[in-house]
Enzyme design. Structure first.
Site, PDB file in Angstrom:
ATOM      1  N   ASP A 297       5.523   0.288   6.001  1.00 11.90           N
ATOM      2  CA  ASP A 297       6.094   1.590   6.890  1.00 11.90           C
ATOM      3  C   ASP A 297       6.885   3.089   5.903  1.00 11.90           C
ATOM      4  O   ASP A 297       6.916   2.496   4.503  1.00 11.90           O
ATOM      5  CB  ASP A 297       7.358   0.953   7.179  1.00 11.90           C
ATOM      6  CG  ASP A 297       7.152   2.809   8.891  1.00 11.90           C
ATOM      7  OD1 ASP A 297       6.010   3.107   8.808  1.00 11.90           O
ATOM      8  OD2 ASP A 297       8.275   2.409   9.192  1.00 11.90           O
TER       9      ASP A 297
ATOM     10  N   HIS B   7      -1.073   7.016   1.007  1.00 12.21           N
ATOM     11  CA  HIS B   7      -1.682   5.753   2.089  1.00 12.21           C
ATOM     12  C   HIS B   7      -2.201   5.196   0.350  1.00 12.21           C
ATOM     13  O   HIS B   7      -2.235   4.607  -0.236  1.00 12.21           O
ATOM     14  CB  HIS B   7      -3.364   6.063   2.777  1.00 12.21           C
ATOM     15  CG  HIS B   7      -2.198   6.288   3.342  1.00 12.21           C
ATOM     16  ND1 HIS B   7      -1.368   5.516   4.437  1.00 12.21           N
ATOM     17  CD2 HIS B   7      -2.601   7.618   5.041  1.00 12.21           C
ATOM     18  CE1 HIS B   7      -1.696   5.769   5.751  1.00 12.21           C
ATOM     19  NE2 HIS B   7      -2.236   6.951   5.892  1.00 12.21           N
TER      20      HIS B   7
ATOM     21  N   LEU C 291      -1.043 -18.744  -4.503  1.00  9.36           N
ATOM     22  CA  LEU C 291      -1.246 -17.552  -3.043  1.00  9.36           C
ATOM     23  C   LEU C 291      -2.418 -16.758  -2.204  1.00  9.36           C
ATOM     24  O   LEU C 291      -2.922 -16.559  -2.940  1.00  9.36           O
ATOM     25  CB  LEU C 291      -0.875 -16.016  -4.030  1.00  9.36           C
ATOM     26  CG  LEU C 291      -0.356 -15.016  -3.241  1.00  9.36           C
ATOM     27  CD1 LEU C 291       1.399 -15.285  -2.466  1.00  9.36           C
ATOM     28  CD2 LEU C 291       0.644 -13.584  -3.507  1.00  9.36           C
TER      29      LEU C 291
END
Length: 224
Positions: free
Chosen positions: A12, A29, A122
């Protein structure tokens, strides 16, 4: 010391960072992607097997169309330029959410998942057009359709995270203290860390500090 297998993150603050420093939400962003790469690198270093990133919620469609288009163009460019590198690092990409994007993006997401399917270092669960309430409702519908008994085990089996253990840690940046319809079922016993920093300012040191705090927590799971 608590074992750590799965970290979930609500990333966020990108838009607010962009407005504060660049007078553009889109620039925030873009900057947030740099943080994503740093956190992926540190996650591997910490030998954590699963990382779930909340990238776009079902509610985010309410944002301005120009911002939404920019977000998806960023994602397309990232996957186009980085999927080979992710594959070389033995990283598996798994999409959770409803894939009802453009034909081009859907194709790219499917290609990325297929290419990295067998990787084991991962697993990154990328939450796109994801909403936990809808996920739970769909899981219940599937149980009913298959005439299965409604219980915790069966419901978990039909969630999109059925191949992923529940997170031990949830991090939310941006100085906002809510879950925003993210992994509501899976977070039942997760340790939650709300960070004041906006996502582009969140760095390796902050991440390692959260992990260190988690390691020292006494986790009771209902016991004394």
């Amino acid at each position: 010391m608590n074992p750590l297998n799965h970290v979930a993150i609500i990333m966020d603050g990108n838009g607010r960072w962009g407005l504060k420093y660049k007078n553009s939400r889109n620039e925030g962003h873009r900057a947030g992607l740099d943080t994503v790469e740093k956190i992926i690198k540190e996650t591997i270093k910490q030998k954590i097997n699963y990382l779930t990133l909340y990238a776009f919620s079902t509610e985010n469609w309410n944002r301005p169309k120009k911002e939404i288009n920019y977000l998806f163009s960023l994602l397309e460019n990232f996957l186009t330029n980085k999927i080979e590198d992710l594959h070389k690092q033995n990283i598996k990409l798994n999409i959770i959410g409803v894939k009802n994007f453009s034909k081009k993006l859907n194709k790219l997401l499917n290609f990325s998942e297929k290419k990295t399917l067998k990787n084991t270092t991962l697993q990154i669960n990328l939450a796109l057009n994801y909403g936990s309430k809808l996920e739970i409702i769909n899981a219940i519908k599937k149980m009913n359709k298959n005439n299965e008994k409604i219980n915790e085990i069966n419901l978990s089996k039909y969630l999109q995270t059925n191949n992923t253990p529940d997170p031990e840690i949830l991090i939310r940046t941006g100085n906002t203290k809510r879950l925003s319809n993210f992994l509501l079922w899976q977070l039942a016993y997760t340790e939650i860390f709300f960070e004041k920093k906006l996502w582009p300012d969140f760095d390796k040191k902050d991440y390692v500090k959260v992990i260190g705090k988690f390691r020292k927590i006494k986790r009771n799971f209902g016991n004394i």
